[in-house]
Design a protein around this motif. Structure first.
Motif, PDB file in Angstrom:
ATOM      1  N   CYS A 270     -12.336   0.565   2.445  1.00  0.00           N
ATOM      2  CA  CYS A 270     -12.473  -0.861   2.766  1.00  0.00           C
ATOM      3  C   CYS A 270     -12.729  -1.007   4.245  1.00  0.00           C
ATOM      4  N   PRO A 272     -14.322  -3.057   7.302  1.00  0.00           N
ATOM      5  CA  PRO A 272     -14.895  -2.601   8.548  1.00  0.00           C
ATOM      6  C   PRO A 272     -14.161  -1.487   9.291  1.00  0.00           C
ATOM      7  N   SER A 273     -12.890  -1.503   9.439  1.00  0.00           N
ATOM      8  CA  SER A 273     -12.290  -0.477  10.281  1.00  0.00           C
ATOM      9  C   SER A 273     -11.180   0.261   9.576  1.00  0.00           C
ATOM     10  N   GLY A 274     -11.108   0.091   8.302  1.00  0.00           N
ATOM     11  CA  GLY A 274     -10.086   0.789   7.570  1.00  0.00           C
ATOM     12  C   GLY A 274      -8.781   0.061   7.595  1.00  0.00           C
TER      13      GLY A 274
END
Lengths: 278, 596
Positions: A270, A272-274
């Motif tokens: 998931c 954008p940045s985890g």
């Protein structure tokens, strides 16, 4: 006290009670209630041991304050609590009790107390009151100046499995905007919905939007039409979450999207940045 | 009428100051002080004129006092915006919404247990149908009227002179808390006037029958105990001191001891009802003060004079005026006290008690040596200045002093003395007000400033909190910065998390707003059972003007020299499971229940 005055004061209290208890509009209930409170205050003033207008004024203001506070404490333990009706009944009972104790006294009542107020005192208070009224108008004008600052808010008060309710509120932020719902990291693909907001004043727009299939999240973006830059406002709604529990009862979801949680459509990271926790 | 015109003009000019502040972002400081000085100066000139009758003296005092209160109300006509005001707005909102008292208030848990102010406001709002703000404003004006009349009558009774009473009332206006703090919608603003009214009642009931006196005293004592904890305790202490001094006089007002007993009983009974919050609250304040004094003694105090935490400095003339006001009082009080030996000779208990209270004045400037003690010292000025104002007014205008000697002085000397008294009065008023007013941005509306109480309450912050109130169920556990937590509580009716009410560790929780992305963030949110996070991205643009972004003990709070990085206030945009459900460009609201 003369009988006619006793009757008049009783009626003032009764009419104020009826106005408040019946839920009359403020322009009716406020003057009546204030008159009733002034009546109570004046009755309290008559209890002062000597005819000093300053002392009587203090007794009226202080006594009124103390009685209303104690009335509130008592009403807290009465079924229904501190409501307009209970306050009105409580205050009426206090006023009538005061009237009962004062009415038998000699030398009280009438308009004799007005003689103590010289023209200069009345004029002074009048000047201050008039200036205050103008001052509040100036202050209100200042507030309306400040309210010209544009405010554009994008929000989702309700969101479910496949649909979300989107609310666009604008204050002096008119124009034509594009509303996009983009799944996961997509930057394009969804067809934009055009939204027009009035240039001046406050506007609110409620929209039900369909959430296309997504692995992890949706971005709901609002940007000026034709703009390819950064979104003006943006919401992020994650799969597996919903507004259930937060949604105010007055906020109604579109019928298709009952407050069931959204499903994650596929496995995978998931971005954008985890996840937050590493 | 002249005083009324001056007061009216002062109120109008203050409204214009607010208007300009909103229009240009910076309120005109000169006009702000000129308008206040005009009101005070007109009142002082009137008092100095010996031709005034008693009723003219009273009306002068009332006009100046009510006028001063109106200047506060016209600056923010639609909303209470100061820190303590928003706390009490929440309590009032709860009373109006639930129709009952004692609904918990996480922003200051002790406040729902002392709801006198809110009961009175709710009563007026319920009876009249007026808005909470208008009802609250009526209560504030009523409180001012009670305080003005009570102080006037007390001093008049002690000094046997309406001129001394009027002078004392105007000197009292110079107390550091008069214009800003004790005019706010906060519980002591009502309790203090009731306290003075009660003292006068004790004297006036001298000839009343016990069947009348006891219920009156009980009602008054209960109303004060219900309204504010420390004022009620202060009243008990004052009555005890007065009673003790009466032993010296050999004569005691008939109902003084009953009043003392009833006050003590009321304080104890109500204190017992509120024991779960009041003990924790008072002990917290005491601990803070002790720590601050210890830091001061050990040389580790971070307190900086005449500068706020974001670096905004007090103008030089304001520093000078505030120091001058302290100097004037430090010089005049010993002289007045020397004259007050007359009370020792005549063994008059009440004036002696007021003189002893006046001796406590140095505690106010000394308290400003640390942040924590300055708050306590300033708040005590409401009490201490009763003594100061009585002593100075009696010394300057008292019949025993000037009846013989001044009557023989020539006209020229009298004019000079009047001019000196007028100048001293203005210095006391302007300087004293500056001492208690805090930094200049706190005084009037203007442009948005980071973490600056009233200046942080702008249309964007209000929009977010109002949205919470109308679209989200009340009572969710929310965390935000200092101002937005208060707004979310007062207007959004959310449960703002605080160390005081919820026992959360603010050092950890504030990382969610102020620290870059870290491994513990999810844990901090889970431990606090956080549901909503309201982030004001503007926090990353400046240092906090009140010293903290959130509360004491926050992340990076001790040695902060720069604002938090941009990444700190945007990190939840990338946090899995954190729904950003509201965005107005400055503030974002995250539903963090699904945080993973």
């Amino acid at each position: 006290m003369k009988r006619s005055e006793v009757v008049t004061r009783s009626l003032v209290t009764a009419v104020a009670l009826i106005a408040t208890a019946s839920g009359a509009p403020p322009w009716v209930s406020a003057p009546l209630a204030l008159l009733s409170l002034a009546n109570g205050g004046q009755l309290l003033a008559y209890l002062a041991p000597r005819e000093d207008p300053v002392e009587r004024c203090l007794l009226a203001a202080g006594g009124l304050t103390v009685l209303l506070i104690l009335l509130g404490v008592v009403l807290n333990y009465v079924p229904g609590g501190l409501t307009p009706s209970s306050y009105a009944v409580g205050w009426a009972l206090i006023s009538w009790a005061l009237l009962g104790s004062v009415s038998r006294r000699e030398g009280v009542g009438g308009v004799g107390w007005l003689r103590g107020a010289s023209i200069s005192i009345v004029a002074s208070l009048g000047v201050l009151a008039a200036a205050s009224a103008v001052a509040f108008r100036i202050a209100a004008a200042g507030l309306s100046k400040q309210a010209q600052q544009p405010v554009l808010a994008l929000s989702s008060p309700a969101y479910g499995a496949t649909e979300a309710q989107i609310l666009i509120s604008s204050l002096n932020a008119g124009g034509v905007y594009e509303l996009l719902v983009l799944p996961d990291g997509a930057r394009r693909g969804a067809s934009a919905r055009l939204v027009t907001l009035g240039a001046r004043g406050s506007h609110g727009l409620e929209l039900g939007v369909h959430l296309p299939p997504a692995r992890c999240y949706w971005r709901v973006t609002l940007r000026p039409r034709g703009s390819r830059g950064v979104a003006e406002r943006e919401l992020i709604l994650w799969a597996g979450t919903s507004s259930a529990g937060l949604q105010h009862s007055r906020v109604k979801m579109p019928p298709l999207a009952a407050a069931s949680p959204r499903r994650r459509n596929a496995s995978g990271s998931c971005v954008p940045s985890g996840p937050l926790a590493q | 009428v002249g005083v009324a015109l001056a007061c009216a003009l002062g109120v109008l000019l203050q409204a214009y100051v607010g208007y300009r502040g909103r229009e240009t972002g910076s309120p005109p400081a000169l006009l702000f002080w000129l308008s206040l000085t005009l009101m005070y100066g007109a009142g002082a000139l009137a008092v100095l004129s010996s031709r005034f009758t008693r009723s003219e003296s009273v009306i002068t005092v009332v006009l100046v006092w009510i006028g001063m209160q109106l200047t506060r109300l016209v600056l923010y006509p639609k909303l209470f915006v100061y820190h303590d005001e928003l706390i009490h707005v929440r309590v009032l909102g709860d009373v109006l919404a639930t129709h009952h008292l004692f609904t918990p208030n996480s922003t200051l848990p002790v406040t729902p247990h002392y709801p006198g102010l809110e009961i009175l406001s709710a009563g007026i709002a319920n009876l009249t149908g007026l808005s909470a703000r208008v009802a609250g404003s009526i209560v504030l004006v009523l409180a001012r009227l009670i305080l003005a009349l009570a102080l006037f009558l007390i001093v008049e009774r002690l000094a046997h002179s309406h001129r001394v009473a009027a002078a004392a009332s105007l000197i009292y206006v110079a107390n550091p808390q008069y214009l800003f703090f004790n005019s706010q919608y906060s519980y002591q603003t009502l309790a203090l006037p009731l306290c003075f009214g009660f003292v006068y009642l004790v004297v006036r009931l001298e000839r009343a029958k016990p069947a009348v006196a006891w219920p009156c005293l009980l009602a008054g004592a209960m109303a004060i105990a219900v309204s504010h904890h420390l004022t009620a305790v202060g009243l008990a202490a004052l009555l005890a001191a007065w009673s003790g001094a009466c032993t010296f006089e050999g004569r005691r007002p008939r109902y003084l001891n009953p009043a003392l007993i009833l006050t003590l009983l009321s304080v104890l009974v109500w204190g017992f009802i509120a024991r779960h919050t009041i003990v924790h609250y008072i002990s917290g304040i005491a601990q803070n003060n002790v720590q601050s004094v210890q830091q001061l003694i050990s040389g580790h105090s971070h307190h900086v004079f005449f500068k706020d935490n974001a670096g905004d400095a007090t103008p030089a003339w304001e520093r000078f005026a505030s120091l001058a006001s302290v100097l004037v009082l430090v010089l005049l009080l010993p002289i007045a006290l020397w004259s007050a030996r007359a009370f020792l000779r005549t063994r008059r208990a009440a004036p002696l008690v007021l003189c002893v209270i006046a001796i406590g004045y140095p505690l106010i400037p000394l308290g400003h040596l640390t942040n924590a003690t300055s708050e306590v010292a300033d708040r005590s000025s409401g009490f201490i200045f009763v003594g100061v104002s009585f002593l100075l007014a009696w010394w300057a205008f008292g019949t025993s002093h000037n009846g013989h000697r001044r009557g023989e002085t020539r006209r020229r000397r009298r004019v000079l003395a009047s001019a000196g008294a007028f100048a001293a009065g203005l210095v006391l008023f302007v300087g004293g007000t500056i001492v208690g007013a805090g930094p200049s941005w706190l005084r009037a509306p203007g442009k948005y400033l980071v973490s600056s109480d009233n200046r942080s309450v702008d249309v964007l912050a209000l929009a977010a909190s109002n949205w919470l109130g109308s679209h989200v169920t009340p009572g969710n556990r929310l965390y935000s910065d200092r101002t937005n937590e208060l707004l979310a509580s007062a207007l959004g009716r959310q449960h703002s998390l605080t160390a005081l009410a919820d026992g959360v560790d603010n050092g950890s929780l504030s990382r969610l707003l102020l620290a870059p992305r870290g491994p513990g963030d999810l844990g901090f949110a889970k431990v606090a059972k956080l549901q909503l996070l309201l982030v004001d991205r503007r926090l990353a643009t400046d240092l906090p003007h009140v010293g903290v972004y959130t509360d004491n003990g926050e992340y990076g709070g001790e040695d902060r020299t720069r604002p938090p990085p941009e990444s700190a206030v945007t990190k939840f945009d990338h946090a899995a499971g954190a729904d950003r459900i509201y965005d107005n460009g400055a503030l974002s609201l995250y539903d963090v229940r699904g945080l993973r």
